[in-house]
Design an enzyme around this catalytic site. Sequence first.
Site, PDB file in Angstrom:
ATOM      1  N   ASP A 155       1.008  -1.265   0.275  1.00 29.65           N
ATOM      2  CA  ASP A 155      -0.279   0.138   0.106  1.00 29.65           C
ATOM      3  C   ASP A 155       1.154   1.087  -0.025  1.00 29.65           C
ATOM      4  OD1 ASP A 155      -1.634  -1.593   0.363  1.00 29.65           O
ATOM      5  OD2 ASP A 155      -2.457  -1.037   1.962  1.00 29.65           O
ATOM      6  N   ARG A 168       0.856  -8.752  -5.124  1.00 27.38           N
ATOM      7  CA  ARG A 168       1.681  -8.934  -4.259  1.00 27.38           C
ATOM      8  C   ARG A 168       1.786 -10.323  -3.817  1.00 27.38           C
ATOM      9  NH1 ARG A 168      -3.149  -9.528   0.668  1.00 27.38           N
ATOM     10  NH2 ARG A 168      -3.562 -11.037   0.928  1.00 27.38           N
TER      11      ARG A 168
HETATM   12  O1  F6P Z   1      -2.780  -4.472   3.307  1.00 27.17           O
HETATM   13  C1  F6P Z   1      -2.665  -4.633   1.982  1.00 27.17           C
HETATM   14  C2  F6P Z   1      -3.463  -5.553   1.792  1.00 27.17           C
HETATM   15  O2  F6P Z   1      -3.348  -6.035   0.724  1.00 27.17           O
HETATM   16  C3  F6P Z   1      -4.645  -4.250   1.132  1.00 27.17           C
HETATM   17  O3  F6P Z   1      -4.474  -3.203  -0.127  1.00 27.17           O
HETATM   18  C4  F6P Z   1      -5.445  -4.947   1.130  1.00 27.17           C
HETATM   19  O4  F6P Z   1      -6.368  -4.003   1.236  1.00 27.17           O
HETATM   20  C5  F6P Z   1      -5.498  -6.265   2.098  1.00 27.17           C
HETATM   21  O5  F6P Z   1      -4.557  -6.220   2.722  1.00 27.17           O
HETATM   22  C6  F6P Z   1      -6.468  -7.118   1.687  1.00 27.17           C
HETATM   23  O6  F6P Z   1      -6.067  -8.126   2.493  1.00 27.17           O
HETATM   24  P1  F6P Z   1      -6.854  -9.605   2.772  1.00 27.17           P
HETATM   25  O7  F6P Z   1      -5.928 -10.430   2.222  1.00 27.17           O
HETATM   26  O8  F6P Z   1      -6.990  -9.902   4.140  1.00 27.17           O
HETATM   27  O9  F6P Z   1      -8.194  -9.362   2.832  1.00 27.17           O
END
Ligand code: F6P
Length: 409
Positions: A143, A303
């Site tokens: 982020d 990611r």
């Molecule tokens: O904070 C990192 C992140 O990848 C954000 O960009 C995203 O909104 C969130 O985590 C998603 O979280 P999860 O994988 O727990 O749904």
Amino acid sequence: MIKKIIVGQSGGPTAVINSSIAGVYKKAKELGVETVYGMVYGIEGFLKENIIDLDDYFKDNDNYELLKRTPSAFLGSCRFKLPKFEDDQAVYEKIFEILDKYEIDALFYTGGNDSMDTIKMLADYAALNNKRQLFMGVPKTIDNDLPITDHCPGYGSAIKYVATSIKEVIRDNASFGINKPTVLIVEIMGRHAGWLTCGAALAKGNDCEGVDAIYLPEEDFDMDEFKARVNNLVATKKSVVIAISEGIHDKDGKFICEYGDSDRAVDAFGHKQLSGSAVTLANIINKETGLKTRAIELSTLQRAATHIASLTDIEEAEGSGAAAVQAVFEGKTGMMATIMRVNNNPYTVNYEVYDIHNIANVEKKVPIEWIDSQNKQMKQEYLDYARPLIMGELTPIYENGLPKHIVRK
Ligand code: F6P
């Protein structure tokens, strides 16, 4: 004397979060640390004494190299908010009991702003209760919304993936030049900060016309403006590709993904799950114009794409981990390692550490002056900021035709 340390990973993973623990491990060993423990599933796992010795994996240099090429959190992650001291003293007593039991001198935690709250709480508790352990944060988040540090490890690799994927889908979408264009809407993560979505701007170059518009959560989303822009674009173009952030919202603060489905799960930090904005917009455009639309949610791919990680990012993740260890050896606590840009051309950085109280729970947004609101594009200032972060590659180690990873036993 620092003899035993522990490192944990927290929050959403990144392509280089493992390079951060690689940096902690390597620097600690160089400085003579006897044992580097890893907490499995972050502080939540630590509370259950889910602890491993990293020597069991990384004494072997081949495994160390694999670690830097392995996506996700090798140690496992968590989203766990430590309570206020007055609400649950027992959690803190338990944490310090385990630290004492394993004779741990310093604790390192890689994460974003919510995870840095854990370091802040533990450092504050230690100060109030005369505990000897030191606590240090290692930045990590796709982020890119941690303050003070110029940027966050994980961001460079995520935008490298975003821009690469967008270049590829722009070529694909431009294939069918005779019929009316397909409107492609690409949804990019990043919650309330649009940093990751800005990365779509990097796709533009000599061989790519770039995205037609970029919508960030830093500005209120206006549905009428969006529809009018799409109508104008389809009137003149053979392909329309628009990048939107998962966190775009209207002027009343309602998320666009909630237009489709308002029942949203909330995590331990109170964040709503935001996916679904691209599908919502693609459906609206399709219904109202009859045009073919497609929604692409880059989701966790952006990611987890260690196969195309930025070498600069990998090195800076290792560098931040090493800087955190160095700081603890200097007796520092309650801080986070930061990356400070010294020069853009040639690109150079310094590593420093900064008081966690000015970092935890604070979200850094994209500067409004970097956004060309009229044309829904990013200005040169952003491109100059971001380009160095995506430079370089670390070739995966292939096995059976696929990148090889290291997995915890
Ligand atoms: O904070 C990192 C992140 O990848 C954000 O960009 C995203 O909104 C969130 O985590 C998603 O979280 P999860 O994988 O727990 O749904």
